[in-house]
Design an enzyme around this catalytic site. Structure first.
Site, PDB file in Angstrom:
ATOM      1  N   ARG A  61       0.807  -1.217   0.000  1.00  0.00           N
ATOM      2  CA  ARG A  61       0.000   0.000   0.000  1.00  0.00           C
ATOM      3  C   ARG A  61       0.840   1.266   0.000  1.00  0.00           C
ATOM      4  O   ARG A  61       0.326   2.360  -0.244  1.00  0.00           O
ATOM      5  CB  ARG A  61      -1.005  -0.030   1.153  1.00  0.00           C
ATOM      6  CG  ARG A  61      -2.144  -0.994   0.882  1.00  0.00           C
ATOM      7  CD  ARG A  61      -3.121  -1.060   2.033  1.00  0.00           C
ATOM      8  NE  ARG A  61      -2.542  -1.674   3.206  1.00  0.00           N
ATOM      9  CZ  ARG A  61      -2.601  -2.970   3.499  1.00  0.00           C
ATOM     10  NH1 ARG A  61      -3.236  -3.791   2.676  1.00  0.00           N
ATOM     11  NH2 ARG A  61      -2.048  -3.439   4.585  1.00  0.00           N
ATOM     12  N   GLU A  98       3.617  -9.487  15.424  1.00  0.00           N
ATOM     13  CA  GLU A  98       2.885  -9.976  16.591  1.00  0.00           C
ATOM     14  C   GLU A  98       3.058 -11.497  16.712  1.00  0.00           C
ATOM     15  O   GLU A  98       3.298 -12.028  17.790  1.00  0.00           O
ATOM     16  CB  GLU A  98       1.411  -9.600  16.450  1.00  0.00           C
ATOM     17  CG  GLU A  98       0.691  -9.587  17.782  1.00  0.00           C
ATOM     18  CD  GLU A  98      -0.729  -9.100  17.633  1.00  0.00           C
ATOM     19  OE1 GLU A  98      -1.109  -8.658  16.528  1.00  0.00           O
ATOM     20  OE2 GLU A  98      -1.457  -9.175  18.642  1.00  0.00           O
TER      21      GLU A  98
HETATM   22  P1  AMP Z   1       3.426  -2.005  11.434  1.00  0.00           P
HETATM   23  O1  AMP Z   1       4.662  -2.682  10.939  1.00  0.00           O
HETATM   24  O2  AMP Z   1       2.811  -2.686  12.620  1.00  0.00           O
HETATM   25  O3  AMP Z   1       3.629  -0.521  11.658  1.00  0.00           O
HETATM   26  O4  AMP Z   1       2.319  -2.183  10.304  1.00  0.00           O
HETATM   27  C1  AMP Z   1       2.344  -1.375   9.198  1.00  0.00           C
HETATM   28  C2  AMP Z   1       1.925  -2.101   7.946  1.00  0.00           C
HETATM   29  O5  AMP Z   1       0.800  -2.944   8.144  1.00  0.00           O
HETATM   30  C3  AMP Z   1       1.535  -1.101   6.901  1.00  0.00           C
HETATM   31  O6  AMP Z   1       2.060  -1.530   5.659  1.00  0.00           O
HETATM   32  C4  AMP Z   1       0.017  -1.095   6.910  1.00  0.00           C
HETATM   33  O7  AMP Z   1      -0.482  -1.040   5.597  1.00  0.00           O
HETATM   34  C5  AMP Z   1      -0.381  -2.390   7.588  1.00  0.00           C
HETATM   35  N1  AMP Z   1      -1.330  -2.211   8.704  1.00  0.00           N
HETATM   36  C6  AMP Z   1      -1.101  -2.500  10.000  1.00  0.00           C
HETATM   37  N2  AMP Z   1      -2.171  -2.253  10.775  1.00  0.00           N
HETATM   38  C7  AMP Z   1      -3.117  -1.768   9.952  1.00  0.00           C
HETATM   39  C8  AMP Z   1      -4.479  -1.289  10.151  1.00  0.00           C
HETATM   40  N3  AMP Z   1      -5.065  -1.270  11.359  1.00  0.00           N
HETATM   41  N4  AMP Z   1      -5.131  -0.829   9.075  1.00  0.00           N
HETATM   42  C9  AMP Z   1      -4.559  -0.828   7.851  1.00  0.00           C
HETATM   43  N5  AMP Z   1      -3.309  -1.277   7.601  1.00  0.00           N
HETATM   44  C10 AMP Z   1      -2.586  -1.737   8.633  1.00  0.00           C
END
Ligand code: AMP
Length: 174
Positions: A61, A98
């Site tokens: 995305r 996670e």
């Molecule tokens: P993180 O590594 O936990 O910061 O997760 C970021 C990645 O996961 C990004 O590429 C987001 O597109 C996706 N992502 C994680 N949580 C969400 C959420 N609640 N809604 C949409 N995309 C998410």
């Protein structure tokens, strides 16, 4: 157009992809040309004139706005991808999710020590993905790193994972 208007256009999907996650669906923003124009304008206002040479988008995305921003500010676009997608020599970085471990890769010759880099993803949650991307850029030894998101989930404190010398910006906060 205001930040609030665009924020209202984000669709919330409860329990996707797993129970307990409230997924922020930005496809309802990307579908409107006036929102794309606004996102592009925000990127130009913030990043033009900073000498950015490459905008790096996170699969998948992060691939939507990053090339638009790159073109608008006169920078190149570089993809960060999941394993076994990039065809040439890569460097990689693993990070804790996670459940279990994930890995991202970048072409080894995509960045160099002269680059001022803008790392972009659609959303900051725990910060795991972006801190791995920062490590990749640092391994290569770029000149400066900016980090950019469309949306930040403040309660998860993802930005605390990033080194303090890095400028981090998110347009919309939940
Ligand atoms: P993180 O590594 O936990 O910061 O997760 C970021 C990645 O996961 C990004 O590429 C987001 O597109 C996706 N992502 C994680 N949580 C969400 C959420 N609640 N809604 C949409 N995309 C998410």
């Amino acid at each position: 157009m205001t930040t609030e208007t665009v924020k209202q256009a984000i669709r919330n999907i409860p329990d996707f992809p797993i129970k307990g996650i409230q997924f922020k669906d930005l496809t309802t923003v990307f579908i409107k040309p006036e929102y794309l124009t606004w996102l592009r304008q925000q990127m130009i206002q913030r990043y033009a004139g900073k000498g950015i040479t490459k905008v790096v988008g996170m699969e998948s995305r992060g691939f939507i706005i990053a090339p638009m921003a790159a073109e608008a500010i006169g920078a190149g676009f570089v993809p960060v991808r999941k394993p076994n997608k990039l065809p040439a020599e890569v460097i990689e970085q693993s990070y804790e999710k996670e459940y279990g471990v994930d890995t991202i890769q970048i072409h080894k010759d995509a960045l160099n020590s002269e680059d001022i880099v803008l790392l972009h993803d659609d959303l900051l949650a725990t910060g795991g993905t972006m801190s791995a991307a920062i490590k990749l850029a640092k391994k290569i030894g770029v000149k400066k790193i900016y980090v950019d998101f469309i949306v930040e989930l403040d309660a998860l404190h993802g930005r605390d994972k990033f080194d303090k010398d890095i400028e981090v910006h998110s347009l919309i906060h939940f």
